[in-house]
Design an enzyme around this catalytic site. Structure first.
Site, PDB file in Angstrom:
ATOM      1  N   VAL A  14      -1.388   1.132   3.008  1.00 55.20           N
ATOM      2  CA  VAL A  14      -1.287   0.871   4.270  1.00 55.20           C
ATOM      3  C   VAL A  14      -2.503   1.619   4.941  1.00 55.20           C
ATOM      4  O   VAL A  14      -3.249   1.263   5.730  1.00 55.20           O
ATOM      5  CB  VAL A  14       0.075   1.646   4.906  1.00 55.20           C
ATOM      6  N   ARG A  45      -4.696  12.503  -2.469  1.00 57.46           N
ATOM      7  CA  ARG A  45      -4.742  13.442  -3.686  1.00 57.46           C
ATOM      8  C   ARG A  45      -5.962  13.219  -4.409  1.00 57.46           C
ATOM      9  O   ARG A  45      -6.551  14.075  -4.759  1.00 57.46           O
ATOM     10  CB  ARG A  45      -3.572  13.052  -4.507  1.00 57.46           C
ATOM     11  N   GLU A 129       6.149   1.416  15.138  1.00 54.29           N
ATOM     12  CA  GLU A 129       6.174   0.364  15.016  1.00 54.29           C
ATOM     13  C   GLU A 129       6.003  -0.329  13.372  1.00 54.29           C
ATOM     14  O   GLU A 129       6.825  -1.086  13.146  1.00 54.29           O
ATOM     15  CB  GLU A 129       5.269  -0.462  15.676  1.00 54.29           C
ATOM     16  N   ILE A 136       5.400  -7.188  12.326  1.00 55.28           N
ATOM     17  CA  ILE A 136       6.333  -7.687  13.382  1.00 55.28           C
ATOM     18  C   ILE A 136       6.696  -6.761  14.486  1.00 55.28           C
ATOM     19  O   ILE A 136       6.915  -5.580  14.127  1.00 55.28           O
ATOM     20  CB  ILE A 136       7.803  -8.370  12.770  1.00 55.28           C
ATOM     21  N   LYS A 205      15.614   1.015   7.736  1.00 56.34           N
ATOM     22  CA  LYS A 205      14.799   0.227   8.759  1.00 56.34           C
ATOM     23  C   LYS A 205      16.378  -0.185   9.927  1.00 56.34           C
ATOM     24  O   LYS A 205      16.032  -0.111  10.970  1.00 56.34           O
ATOM     25  CB  LYS A 205      14.041  -1.044   8.442  1.00 56.34           C
ATOM     26  N   GLY A 302       2.716  -5.053   3.199  1.00 56.02           N
ATOM     27  CA  GLY A 302       1.243  -5.339   2.688  1.00 56.02           C
ATOM     28  C   GLY A 302       0.273  -4.575   3.675  1.00 56.02           C
ATOM     29  O   GLY A 302       0.530  -4.180   4.738  1.00 56.02           O
TER      30      GLY A 302
HETATM   31  P1  NDP Z   1       0.761   4.516  -1.064  1.00 48.92           P
HETATM   32  O1  NDP Z   1       1.380   5.092  -2.277  1.00 48.92           O
HETATM   33  O2  NDP Z   1       0.007   3.301  -1.486  1.00 48.92           O
HETATM   34  O3  NDP Z   1      -0.160   5.579  -0.481  1.00 48.92           O
HETATM   35  C1  NDP Z   1       0.094   6.634  -0.197  1.00 48.92           C
HETATM   36  C2  NDP Z   1      -0.967   7.597   0.021  1.00 48.92           C
HETATM   37  O4  NDP Z   1      -0.693   9.115   0.374  1.00 48.92           O
HETATM   38  C3  NDP Z   1      -2.120   7.734  -1.027  1.00 48.92           C
HETATM   39  O5  NDP Z   1      -3.358   7.659  -0.228  1.00 48.92           O
HETATM   40  C4  NDP Z   1      -1.891   9.070  -1.497  1.00 48.92           C
HETATM   41  O6  NDP Z   1      -3.184   9.586  -2.021  1.00 48.92           O
HETATM   42  C5  NDP Z   1      -1.488   9.870  -0.235  1.00 48.92           C
HETATM   43  N1  NDP Z   1      -0.761  10.982  -0.638  1.00 48.92           N
HETATM   44  C6  NDP Z   1       0.806  11.033  -1.318  1.00 48.92           C
HETATM   45  N2  NDP Z   1       0.920  12.198  -1.661  1.00 48.92           N
HETATM   46  C7  NDP Z   1       0.116  13.097  -0.982  1.00 48.92           C
HETATM   47  C8  NDP Z   1      -0.011  14.486  -1.118  1.00 48.92           C
HETATM   48  N3  NDP Z   1       0.959  15.250  -1.385  1.00 48.92           N
HETATM   49  N4  NDP Z   1      -1.031  14.942  -0.455  1.00 48.92           N
HETATM   50  C9  NDP Z   1      -2.026  14.020   0.007  1.00 48.92           C
HETATM   51  N5  NDP Z   1      -1.923  12.800   0.162  1.00 48.92           N
HETATM   52  C10 NDP Z   1      -0.926  12.294  -0.503  1.00 48.92           C
HETATM   53  O7  NDP Z   1       1.886   4.284   0.026  1.00 48.92           O
HETATM   54  P2  NDP Z   1       1.804   3.114   0.987  1.00 48.92           P
HETATM   55  O8  NDP Z   1       0.544   2.898   1.858  1.00 48.92           O
HETATM   56  O9  NDP Z   1       2.344   1.542   0.521  1.00 48.92           O
HETATM   57  O10 NDP Z   1       3.048   3.601   2.104  1.00 48.92           O
HETATM   58  C11 NDP Z   1       2.655   4.477   2.895  1.00 48.92           C
HETATM   59  C12 NDP Z   1       3.898   4.780   3.952  1.00 48.92           C
HETATM   60  O11 NDP Z   1       4.021   3.156   4.659  1.00 48.92           O
HETATM   61  C13 NDP Z   1       5.251   4.878   3.277  1.00 48.92           C
HETATM   62  O12 NDP Z   1       6.101   5.674   4.242  1.00 48.92           O
HETATM   63  C14 NDP Z   1       5.945   3.291   3.113  1.00 48.92           C
HETATM   64  O13 NDP Z   1       7.285   3.363   3.174  1.00 48.92           O
HETATM   65  C15 NDP Z   1       5.375   2.984   4.468  1.00 48.92           C
HETATM   66  N6  NDP Z   1       5.161   1.455   4.471  1.00 48.92           N
HETATM   67  C16 NDP Z   1       4.589   0.663   3.574  1.00 48.92           C
HETATM   68  C17 NDP Z   1       4.559  -0.784   3.730  1.00 48.92           C
HETATM   69  C18 NDP Z   1       3.746  -1.373   2.690  1.00 48.92           C
HETATM   70  O14 NDP Z   1       3.487  -2.781   2.615  1.00 48.92           O
HETATM   71  N7  NDP Z   1       3.259  -0.714   1.579  1.00 48.92           N
HETATM   72  C19 NDP Z   1       4.872  -1.369   4.856  1.00 48.92           C
HETATM   73  C20 NDP Z   1       5.530  -0.484   5.912  1.00 48.92           C
HETATM   74  C21 NDP Z   1       5.841   0.713   5.519  1.00 48.92           C
HETATM   75  P3  NDP Z   1      -3.803   9.079  -3.319  1.00 48.92           P
HETATM   76  O15 NDP Z   1      -4.503   8.010  -2.847  1.00 48.92           O
HETATM   77  O16 NDP Z   1      -4.807   9.938  -3.805  1.00 48.92           O
HETATM   78  O17 NDP Z   1      -2.836   8.809  -4.136  1.00 48.92           O
HETATM   79  N1  HSE Z   2       8.779  -2.041   0.379  1.00 48.83           N
HETATM   80  C1  HSE Z   2       9.040  -2.399   1.914  1.00 48.83           C
HETATM   81  C2  HSE Z   2       9.324  -3.829   1.745  1.00 48.83           C
HETATM   82  C3  HSE Z   2       7.588  -2.285   2.599  1.00 48.83           C
HETATM   83  O1  HSE Z   2       9.370  -4.680   0.643  1.00 48.83           O
HETATM   84  O2  HSE Z   2       9.613  -4.524   2.685  1.00 48.83           O
HETATM   85  C4  HSE Z   2       7.738  -2.674   4.049  1.00 48.83           C
HETATM   86  O3  HSE Z   2       8.684  -1.805   4.739  1.00 48.83           O
END
Ligand code: NDP
Ligand code: HSE
Length: 434
Positions: A14, A45, A129, A136, A205, A302
């Protein structure tokens, strides 16, 4: 006007999407927000990986807390996930007077009451959101667009991973594990995919949707959660034969006695719109007393779709930052002093129709005994069919009329004790959604 300065906690699926959208559409976004939105720093990280994306001009740190305390940052965008460090960073940022944008439904479902109260006290916004149904704008729809209504119920496909798995299993006959791996590769699944497949993510959610719809505190611990890992492919086939599709639905309904809050695989009529939402798409159906039924459809997960919602929140915050905190849209749609503690109903008090499947010895009297148990439990049968299984056994499938879940529990216990019942009784809820 001075650009608004953003600290991005996380640059994963994201976070990198947010970076891309801001880079791609920065000019358009500034025209709408009234000022530029600039990423001042990111916390990750893996610094080298982040540096490769954001270049040399953006500060990259590994300590998220540094951004929460950075006086140069106006808005903290939390996209790390998890509920420990993310919570601490968020509360610290709020205490420092920063607005928050987050996609973290798990954190808000567990700690939302604490976070919203802290934000209210400090007069800052917490926009989320992206936390429900990805791209959405369902939160804006319920909180603002439908604000004239008494919401009666909300039902939705709010987990892309499980909808993708169910669609691929049904359409392509692929096994569960293969499709789950594909969903993980596509970036839909949570860090811990059991959150997706056991219905926990959808319940996070739904908990937020229930608060927005009914003006109740966030109460994830009261949600009933059942996932799709136990779902047998034969039930998908039987459902089709009966004119239904199985979807993992989140359902919250306002009843005179309280609020239903439940996530479970559900049979819905195959010809309804929701049944035809396939792949990682999400859709939410809302019934309001004035508007009637309305449905919101789009990509629920996504990188770019979720970033679309995060950036929309950033624009909202940029626009509303100067507004008097008392006159902004309340975090949970209702004014904090108007949030009421309507009870969340235990699952035994929920009313639904049911699909029941039992494997039994195929001999005289079996059907009569089953029918007697259903009748003693006040459960009326809508239809039934029998499918032979080998020479001496059969699967019996009942579709019931609406019944009380507690009565169905009693009937299932009694059925399970019968000597001719050869397997656990499968129970799935059926909703007509009209
Ligand atoms: P990712 O695992 O792809 O990314 C997580 C990011 O956070 C990475 O950049 C990671 O660093 C960083 N991170 C994690 N732990 C630490 C830490 N301790 N210190 C510093 N940085 C840290 O997660 P997503 O992007 O998929 O999801 C992010 C959030 O969005 C979650 O809450 C998820 O539930 C929510 N979400 C995700 C959706 C999706 O489609 N993926 C849709 C809607 C909500 P590094 O890159 O170095 O590992
Ligand atoms: N893991 C979640 C899903 C990401 O599959 O819908 C979006 O919140």
């Amino acid at each position: 006007m001075k650009p608004i300065r953003v600290g991005l906690l996380g640059l994963g699926v994201v976070g990198s999407g947010v970076w891309t959208v801001l880079a791609q559409n920065g000019g358009e976004i500034a025209r709408r927000a009234g000022r530029r939105i600039e990423v001042a720093a990111v916390a990750v990280r893996n610094v080298a990986k982040a540096r490769a994306l954001v270049g040399a001009d953006v500060r990259v740190v590994t300590d998220g807390m540094a951004l929460a305390h950075d006086p140069d940052i106006d808005i903290v965008v939390e996209l790390m996930g998890g509920d420990t460090l993310a919570r601490e960073c968020m509360l610290a940022a709020i205490a420092n007077g920063k607005h928050i944008v987050t996609a973290n439904k798990a954190l808000l479902a567990l700690h939302g009451n604490e976070i919203f109260a802290a934000a209210q006290r400090r007069g800052v916004m917490v926009a989320f959101e992206a936390a429900v149904a990805g791209g959405i704008p369902i939160i804006k729809a319920i909180r603002e667009g439908l604000t004239a209504n008494r919401i009666q119920w909300v039902a939705g496909i709010i987990n892309g991973t499980t909808n993708f798995i169910l669609s691929e299993m049904r359409q392509r006959g692929l096994p569960f594990e293969t499709v789950l791996a594909e969903a993980q590769q596509l970036g839909y699944a949570e860090a811990d995919p059991t959150f997706d497949i056991e219905g926990v993510d959808a319940a996070h959610k739904l908990t937020l949707l229930a608060s927005l719809a009914f003006g109740v505190p966030v109460q994830f611990d009261k949600a009933t959660t059942e996932g799709i890992s136990h779902l047998a492919s034969e039930d998908i086939v039987h459902a089709e034969r009966l004119g239904y599709r199985i979807k993992l639905l989140g359902i919250t309904r306002h009843r005179p006695e309280g609020i239903e809050l439940r996530v479970h695989p559900t049979l819905i009529p195959a010809d309804c719109l929701l049944a035809n939402v396939e792949g990682a798409m999400n859709a939410v159906l809302v019934r309001g007393d004035a508007v009637g039924l309305s449905m919101y459809y789009g990509q629920g997960a996504g990188s770019l779709p979720t970033a679309s919602a995060v950036v929309a929140d950033l624009v909202d915050v940029a626009r509303l930052q100067a507004a008097d905190p008392e006159h902004r849209v309340p975090h949970l749609a209702f004014q904090p002093e108007s949030v009421v503690d309507i009870p969340i109903l235990p699952m035994s008090e929920v009313r639904s129709s049911y699909y029941l499947r039992l494997r039994v010895d195929d001999r005289p009297g079996v059907l009569a005994d089953l029918a007697r148990i259903l009748s003693q439990s006040q459960i009326s049968v809508g239809s039934m069919f029998q499918q032979p299984h080998g020479e001496h056994q059969a699967d019996i499938i009942f579709l019931t009329h609406e019944a009380r879940e507690g009565d169905v529990d009693t009937a299932l216990q009694a059925m399970q004790a019968l000597s001719f019942v050869r397997s656990g009784v499968t129970r799935l809820r059926v909703e007509s959604l009209n």
